[in-house]
Design an enzyme around this catalytic site. Structure first.
Site, PDB file in Angstrom:
ATOM      1  N   GLY A   1       0.783  -1.246   0.199  1.00 11.90           N
ATOM      2  CA  GLY A   1      -0.206   0.150  -0.128  1.00 11.90           C
ATOM      3  C   GLY A   1       0.833   1.304   0.011  1.00 11.90           C
TER       4      GLY A   1
ATOM      5  CB  SER B   1       8.628   2.451   0.186  1.00 13.10           C
ATOM      6  OG  SER B   1       8.918   1.470  -0.824  1.00 13.10           O
TER       7      SER B   1
ATOM      8  CB  SER C   1      11.000  -0.675  -7.136  1.00 11.20           C
ATOM      9  OG  SER C   1      11.804  -0.418  -5.959  1.00 11.20           O
TER      10      SER C   1
ATOM     11  N   GLY D   1      16.191   0.893  -5.684  1.00  6.58           N
ATOM     12  CA  GLY D   1      16.705   1.157  -4.223  1.00  6.58           C
ATOM     13  C   GLY D   1      17.721   2.070  -3.935  1.00  6.58           C
TER      14      GLY D   1
ATOM     15  NE  ARG E   1       3.577  11.731   2.306  1.00  5.61           N
ATOM     16  CZ  ARG E   1       3.354  10.443   1.391  1.00  5.61           C
ATOM     17  NH1 ARG E   1       3.589  10.799   0.248  1.00  5.61           N
ATOM     18  NH2 ARG E   1       3.511   9.392   1.888  1.00  5.61           N
TER      19      ARG E   1
ATOM     20  CE1 TYR F   1      12.511  11.895  -3.255  1.00  6.91           C
ATOM     21  CE2 TYR F   1      12.628   9.767  -4.193  1.00  6.91           C
ATOM     22  CZ  TYR F   1      11.972  10.688  -3.529  1.00  6.91           C
ATOM     23  OH  TYR F   1      10.877  10.084  -2.688  1.00  6.91           O
TER      24      TYR F   1
END
Length: 562
Positions: free
Chosen positions: A139, A205, A219, A221, A413, A474
């Site tokens: 999720g 994550s 993804s 890493g 956040r 990023y």
């Protein structure tokens, strides 16, 4: 569901873990100066779950019975909390909507299969009923890949793979492991480490994402410089489609036509449900070290990163922050006492006397793994490159602290949302020859968007991964949108987000390096891969899923959906 870990419904991570600025004396003044927000003012916590108006499930009795026969009735869940947890990912827009109780379309049921046979039964049942199936891992997705289309009238089934969580076998001779797709990063590494192996894949994550999710979104890493992105790591897999299973053996390389493996990587559930994969694994390294360095400028830091990427050193991590992110990092340090505090003060005094602009310095982390001789040799190579570009070594202390806190950043956040600020990210990749243009163009576009909105905003950046031909940049940005309702806040947010994403395209970069496409980035797909390239993707998706039963609405721009 008992035995399956979920994040909290309103934010990142687990209940009881939160960001705290109070032990960081420089952070409140920094945020006030850069974003104009008083961290000491009382915030507004998320509402109680009971305050949400959750739409009733539309699951019919016939499909419910079929799903219960497939996985067991106790694994077919229609409780409101489970359904809301599976409605959104953890993107900024997701969190604003769910905190506001904006739930136009919630999955009607969450199903928890235990193995591939049960996954096959669920997929076949949903497609036979002309329902919608959305695979769900940890999720943690932040690009809109998990949310049902608001106008979807068919039954929506969220397929949670959390029970498929085991390392099934390790081929030690090949350095490969067969692992179920629903395993969370820490659980996977614990099982591998017990056998003396590691996969080495550590996205931000990591604690709340799964192997299947990594594959479905391509993804990357923190240690991808050494271990590769998930596209490099994944060698074989099994993908359940209606009535069949795609089986790709773990071959080191193959020339058997266009790569079906590559088609599945990044498919975000639109081609089927990934149940397991064969992945590269490596022996747990003898040594692991993260060293911090400091550069006098961003241009010097980028030049050093490029030279490191072509050197004989092969670090696990090559990361460097621009001046804004470096200043933010220093602002989040806890109060330094005794010798360590004095050392930092003396160091900065010395650098100032040498003519360094302390507002322009850039903090870097480089990771090393392997035998003692190899680590020593690589540190020597990198050290010479750092010095050549005017940098200095800060040492293990800051590097160890980064290594300990690297997975905690997303909690900031939630804290910002509590106090009325929005913080989000956009990441991209581009060739070395275009990297500075991408950086300057993106910073300029974000600032123009802040000016357009009349807000005080802040944007910062780090280089997170290096490749032969280029690197990933990023970006993190934050601003206070005002006290408007959630939909108006999001309109202002999208002014900034769109400016950044469009800048990537305009400067020759890609729309996403490792967060996938989802719905948030789909608008720019044709500009990224060309209209003809999008035609290929549409044909592929339509051919596999003509009824649009598999996670419809993701990947493709709205005008290309059928």
């Amino acid at each position: 569901m008992k035995g399956v870990a979920h994040q909290k419904w309103w934010g990142w991570g687990v209940e009881g873990v939160a960001f705290n600025y109070r032990d960081k004396p420089r952070m409140a003044p920094f945020v006030m100066d850069k974003v104009g927000i008083d961290l000491t003012a009382p915030g507004t916590p998320p509402p109680a779950f009971e305050e949400l108006d959750v739409p009733a499930s539309r699951l019919g009795e016939e499909l419910a019975a079929t799903l219960g026969s497939a996985v067991g009735a106790e694994h077919v869940v229609t409780e409101d909390l489970d359904r809301v947890v599976h409605t959104y990912g953890k993107g900024l827009a997701d969190l604003v909507r769910v905190r506001a109780g904006d739930l136009p379309r919630v999955p009607d049921v969450v199903v928890y299969p235990a193995d591939e046979d049960e996954v096959r039964a669920v997929v076949d049942a949903v497609v036979a009923a002309d329902g919608v199936l959305i695979p769900f891992g940890g999720g943690s997705n932040i690009s809109g890949s998990l949310t049902p289309p608001p106008a979807e009238e068919r039954t929506v089934v969220s397929l949670d793979l959390g029970r498929l969580n085991r390392v099934l076998e390790v081929d030690e001779a090949a350095g490969l492991a067969r692992i179920q797709a629903g395993v969370l990063g820490p659980d996977m590494e614990e099982q591998l480490n017990a056998r003396g192996w590691t996969m080495g894949h550590q996205p931000d994550s990591f604690r709340h994402s799964t192997l299947g999710g990594w594959i479905a979104t391509r993804s990357s890493g923190m240690q991808s410089d050494k271990y590769g992105d998930i596209a490099d790591i994944t060698r074989g897999l099994r993908l359940v489609q209606p009535g069949k299973v795609v089986v790709l053996r773990p071959l080191p390389s193959t020339s058997s036509g266009p790569s079906v493996r590559e088609m599945i990587l990044g498919s975000e559930g639109r081609l089927g449900v990934i149940t397991e994969a064969w992945v590269h694994v490596h022996r747990v390294p003898e040594n692991r070290d993260i060293i911090a360095y400091l550069y006098p400028s961003w241009s010097a830091a980028l030049a050093a990163m490029q030279e490191i990427s072509t050197s004989d050193a092969h670090p696990t991590v090559t990361r460097v922050s621009d001046a804004n992110e470096t200043a933010f990092s220093f602002s989040t340090q806890k109060a330094k006492k005794g010798v360590s505090g004095k050392v930092q003060t003396v160091l900065f005094d010395v650098l100032a006397r040498r003519g360094w602009d302390l507002d322009a310095v850039c903090l870097s982390y480089v990771g090393y793994e392997g035998g003692s001789a190899r680590v020593k040799a690589e540190k020597n190579i990198v050290g010479k490159i750092v010095r050549k570009h005017g940098g200095i070594k800060l040492g293990r202390g800051p590097g160890a602290l980064y290594d300990q806190k690297k997975f905690d950043t997303p909690y900031i956040r939630d804290f910002l949302l509590d106090i009325g600020a929005m913080g989000d990210v956009s990441e991209t990749a581009a060739p070395w020859s275009k990297l500075m243009d991408v950086y300057t163009g993106t910073i300029r576009s974000a600032r123009e968007a802040f000016d357009q909105l009349g807000v005080q905003g802040f944007i910062m950046c780090h280089l997170s991964h290096s490749y032969h031909s280029g690197a990933c940049l990023y970006f993190t940005f934050a601003f206070a949108p005002g006290v408007e309702p959630a939909d108006e806040q999001l309109e202002r947010y999208w002014v900034v987000k769109r400016a950044i994403q469009q800048s990537f395209i305009d400067t020759g970069a890609t729309i996403s390096h490792h967060h996938g496409v989802g719905t948030d980035h789909a608008h720019w797909l044709e500009e990224d891969i060309s209209s003809a390239g999008t035609d290929v993707m549409v044909a592929l998706l339509r051919g596999v899923d003509p009824g649009r039963n598999l996670n419809p609405g993701t990947l493709l721009p709205a005008h290309r959906e059928w």
